[in-house]
Design an enzyme around this catalytic site. Structure first.
Site, PDB file in Angstrom:
ATOM      1  N   GLY A 211      36.943  41.623  38.515  1.00  0.00           N
ATOM      2  CA  GLY A 211      37.293  40.729  37.402  1.00  0.00           C
ATOM      3  C   GLY A 211      38.537  39.933  37.730  1.00  0.00           C
ATOM      4  O   GLY A 211      38.958  39.878  38.883  1.00  0.00           O
ATOM      5  N   ASN A 212      39.117  39.292  36.734  1.00  0.00           N
ATOM      6  CA  ASN A 212      40.353  38.536  36.957  1.00  0.00           C
ATOM      7  C   ASN A 212      41.177  38.532  35.672  1.00  0.00           C
ATOM      8  O   ASN A 212      40.774  39.111  34.670  1.00  0.00           O
ATOM      9  CB  ASN A 212      40.030  37.122  37.450  1.00  0.00           C
ATOM     10  CG  ASN A 212      39.167  36.372  36.461  1.00  0.00           C
ATOM     11  OD1 ASN A 212      39.576  36.096  35.348  1.00  0.00           O
ATOM     12  ND2 ASN A 212      37.922  36.079  36.870  1.00  0.00           N
ATOM     13  N   HIS A 213      42.324  37.863  35.723  1.00  0.00           N
ATOM     14  CA  HIS A 213      43.286  37.966  34.617  1.00  0.00           C
ATOM     15  C   HIS A 213      43.019  37.023  33.446  1.00  0.00           C
ATOM     16  O   HIS A 213      43.811  36.968  32.514  1.00  0.00           O
ATOM     17  CB  HIS A 213      44.701  37.677  35.131  1.00  0.00           C
ATOM     18  CG  HIS A 213      45.217  38.718  36.069  1.00  0.00           C
ATOM     19  ND1 HIS A 213      45.409  40.017  35.695  1.00  0.00           N
ATOM     20  CD2 HIS A 213      45.553  38.656  37.385  1.00  0.00           C
ATOM     21  CE1 HIS A 213      45.869  40.720  36.715  1.00  0.00           C
ATOM     22  NE2 HIS A 213      45.953  39.904  37.763  1.00  0.00           N
ATOM     23  N   SER A 214      41.939  36.260  33.487  1.00  0.00           N
ATOM     24  CA  SER A 214      41.735  35.272  32.418  1.00  0.00           C
ATOM     25  C   SER A 214      41.625  35.950  31.047  1.00  0.00           C
ATOM     26  O   SER A 214      40.904  36.932  30.890  1.00  0.00           O
ATOM     27  CB  SER A 214      40.450  34.483  32.696  1.00  0.00           C
ATOM     28  OG  SER A 214      40.163  33.671  31.592  1.00  0.00           O
ATOM     29  N   ALA A 283      37.087  31.617  33.966  1.00  0.00           N
ATOM     30  CA  ALA A 283      37.414  31.960  35.349  1.00  0.00           C
ATOM     31  C   ALA A 283      36.233  32.763  35.881  1.00  0.00           C
ATOM     32  O   ALA A 283      36.097  33.957  35.606  1.00  0.00           O
ATOM     33  CB  ALA A 283      38.698  32.773  35.399  1.00  0.00           C
TER      34      ALA A 283
END
Ligand code: CTP
Length: 412
Positions: A211-214, A283
Site C-alpha cells: 500500500g502507500n500513505h495516501s 495513489a
C-alpha cells in the site's frame, strides 16, 4: 445586494501596506449589509487612520484590551461575532494566532472567538515563503481557519511575487461563502464528475498488502468541491471520508468502494464513460504480487520471495480512450524534479492537466489537510497553487477546468 445583512463581522486590520485596502473591504462589507466592527493593531494605524474606519464602519475602531468602555472587549467581540476577518494579516499576527499568543486586542479576539475566522495574509514574498510563516499558515488551516490568498503580483517597493492581499471583492466573497450566505456557486451544475481517492491495496496474503500513505483527503476535497458547485459526482475510493465527519459524505457524491488497482480500474472505466471530468487523485500501486497467498504466510517458512507484476495504468488507459470533450486530470506525487516529472506524466498519459506535488514538502501531500501544487495544462500553461487547504486546492483546480470548458484560457 445585502447578502451579509445582520452579520456581525469583526474586521481585524494589521500593520502592513495593504492595510489601505481594508478600507475598501470595510465599505464592501457595509454595502452587503454587514455590521462591521473594526479592530486595528497599533501597526495598522501607521498605514491608515482610525478616523477612516470610524467614519465608514458600523462601530468605532477598537484597538486596546484596556482602554475601551467594555472591561473585556476581546471576549465580547469574540462571542458576539458571526465571523472574524483579518485583512491584511501580517506574519506577526499569523504567528501569534497560530501560537495562541494574545498580545493585543486583535490576537486576543482571535483566540477568544468560536466564530469562523477568515485570514487574508499579505506580506513580502520572502516573508510569505519563510518556513515559519508557512508552518503557521498550515497550522491555522488544519484548525479550520479559512485562508484567503495571498495573490501573486506587484508588491510594495516594486517587487513581484506572492504576497499580495486578495482583492476586496474576493475577500468579501470568501466571507459570504464561509457564512454560507453568498450566492451558491453552481458553475458545475449538470456536469458528471468522477474522482478517485486513496491508495490501492495489493494483497500479499489475506492479512498483508502493498500500500502507500495516501489518505484520500485530496480526492474527497475534489469530490465535495465539485458537488458543492452543482456537479453529480462519483468517488471511486479505497478509504472512507477522512476527518471528523467520518463517513458522512456531502450530498451529490456517490461512493464506490474498491481495494485494488484492478478493482479501481474497472469501477473508474465504468463511471468515466459518460463523465465530463475525471480526476485521478488516487495513489495507485504500480506493482502487485503475481500470486497472492490464499492463507497467511508464516514466519517459520522463511522470508517469502514475492514476485511482482505491473498493475494497469488507469490514467493512461483513460487518456487513450478519452471521449470527445472530457477533461482528464492526473496527479503526480513526486519527491524531486517535480516540474519535469509532471510534464513527462502529462505527455505520457494523455491527460489535460497534471496536478503535481512534492510529497516530501512540509505540510503538503500525503495525510496533511493542506497541499501546495503545480498544475500543468496540456496546452503549456503552468499554474502554481500555494500552500492552502486541500479544499481550496480543489477549488483552484476546478476554477481552471470550468474556465477551460467555458472556452476561456485565462488563468486566475
Ligand atoms: N496512476 C494510475 N494507475 C497506475 C499508477 C498511477 O492511474 N497504475 C495515476 C495516478 O492516479 C496519478 C498519475 O497516474 O493520477 C500519476 O501517478 P504517480 O504515482 O505519480 O506516477 P506513476 O505513473 O505511478 O509513475 P512513477 O511512480 O514512476 O512516478
Amino acid at each position: 445586494m445585502t447578502s451579509l445583512a445582520g452579520k456581525r463581522i469583526v474586521l481585524g486590520v494589521s500593520g502592513g501596506i495593504a492595510a489601505y485596502k481594508a478600507v475598501e473591504i470595510c465599505r464592501r462589507l457595509m454595502d452587503e449589509g454587514a455590521h462591521v466592527i473594526p479592530v486595528l493593531t497599533k501597526g495598522a494605524t501607521r498605514f491608515v487612520g482610525r478616523t477612516t474606519f470610524d467614519a465608514l464602519a458600523s462601530e468605532r475602531v477598537q484597538m486596546s484590551l484596556f482602554d475601551e468602555d467594555d472591561p473585556i472587549p476581546h471576549t465580547t467581540l469574540g462571542q458576539t461575532a458571526d465571523c472574524v476577518l483579518v485583512a491584511p494579516a501580517t506574519a506577526r499576527v499569523i504567528g501569534a494566532y497560530a501560537a495562541g499568543i494574545s498580545s493585543d486586542l486583535l490576537t486576543a479576539t482571535l483566540i477568544a472567538t468560536r466564530a469562523p475566522v477568515v485570514v487574508c495574509p499579505a506580506m513580502h514574498t520572502e516573508m510569505w515563503e519563510h518556513p515559519a510563516v508557512a508552518h503557521n499558515i498550515a497550522t491555522l488551516a488544519e484548525r479550520g481557519v479559512h485562508i484567503v490568498g495571498p495573490e501573486s503580483g506587484r508588491l510594495a517597493g516594486g517587487d513581484e511575487g506572492a504576497g499580495r492581499l486578495s482583492s476586496p471583492a474576493d475577500v468579501v466573497a470568501a466571507v459570504s461563502r464561509v457564512l454560507d450566505v453568498g450566492e451558491k456557486r453552481s458553475d458545475m451544475a449538470g456536469l458528471s464528475v468522477v474522482v478517485t481517492a486513496g491508495g490501492t491495496r495489493e494483497p500479499i496474503d489475506p492479512v498483508r498488502y502493498i500500500g502507500n500513505h495516501s489518505s484520500g483527503k485530496q480526492g474527497y476535497a475534489f469530490a465535495e468541491e465539485a458537488a458543492g458547485r452543482g456537479a453529480s459526482v462519483t468517488i471511486v475510493t479505497t478509504v472512507d471520508r477522512p476527518g471528523p465527519l467520518g463517513a458522512t459524505v456531502a450530498s451529490g457524491v456517490t461512493v464506490v468502494r474498491v481495494d485494488t488497482a484492478e478493482e479501481m480500474a474497472a469501477a473508474t472505466a465504468d463511471a468515466a464513460k459518460d463523465a465530463d471530468v475525471v480526476i485521478m487523485a488516487a495513489a495507485v500501486a504500480d506493482f502487485r504480487p503475481v500470486d497472492p497467498a490464499g492463507v497467511k504466510l508464516k514466519k517459520r517458512d522463511g522470508v517469502p520471495a514475492i514476485e511482482l507484476e505491473p498493475t494497469p495504468d488507469i490514467l493512461a488507459s483513460l487518456g487513450a480512450s478519452k471521449p470527445e470533450g472530457q477533461i482528464l486530470i492526473g496527479f503526480a506525487a513526486e519527491t524531486c524534479d517535480v516540474a519535469d516529472n509532471a510534464a513527462a506524466k502529462l505527455n505520457g498519459k494523455g491527460a489535460d492537466y497534471i496536478v503535481a506535488n512534492d510529497v516530501t514538502a512540509e505540510s503538503a501531500g500525503f495525510a496533511h489537510d493542506t497541499n501546495e501544487v503545480l498544475v500543468l495544462a496540456s496546452d503549456g500553461r503552468a499554474h502554481s497553487v500555494g500552500l492552502r487547504s486541500k479544499r481550496q486546492v480543489a477549488q483552484a483546480v476546478l476554477d481552471l477546468v470550468v474556465a477551460d470548458r467555458d472556452g476561456r484560457a485565462d488563468v486566475r
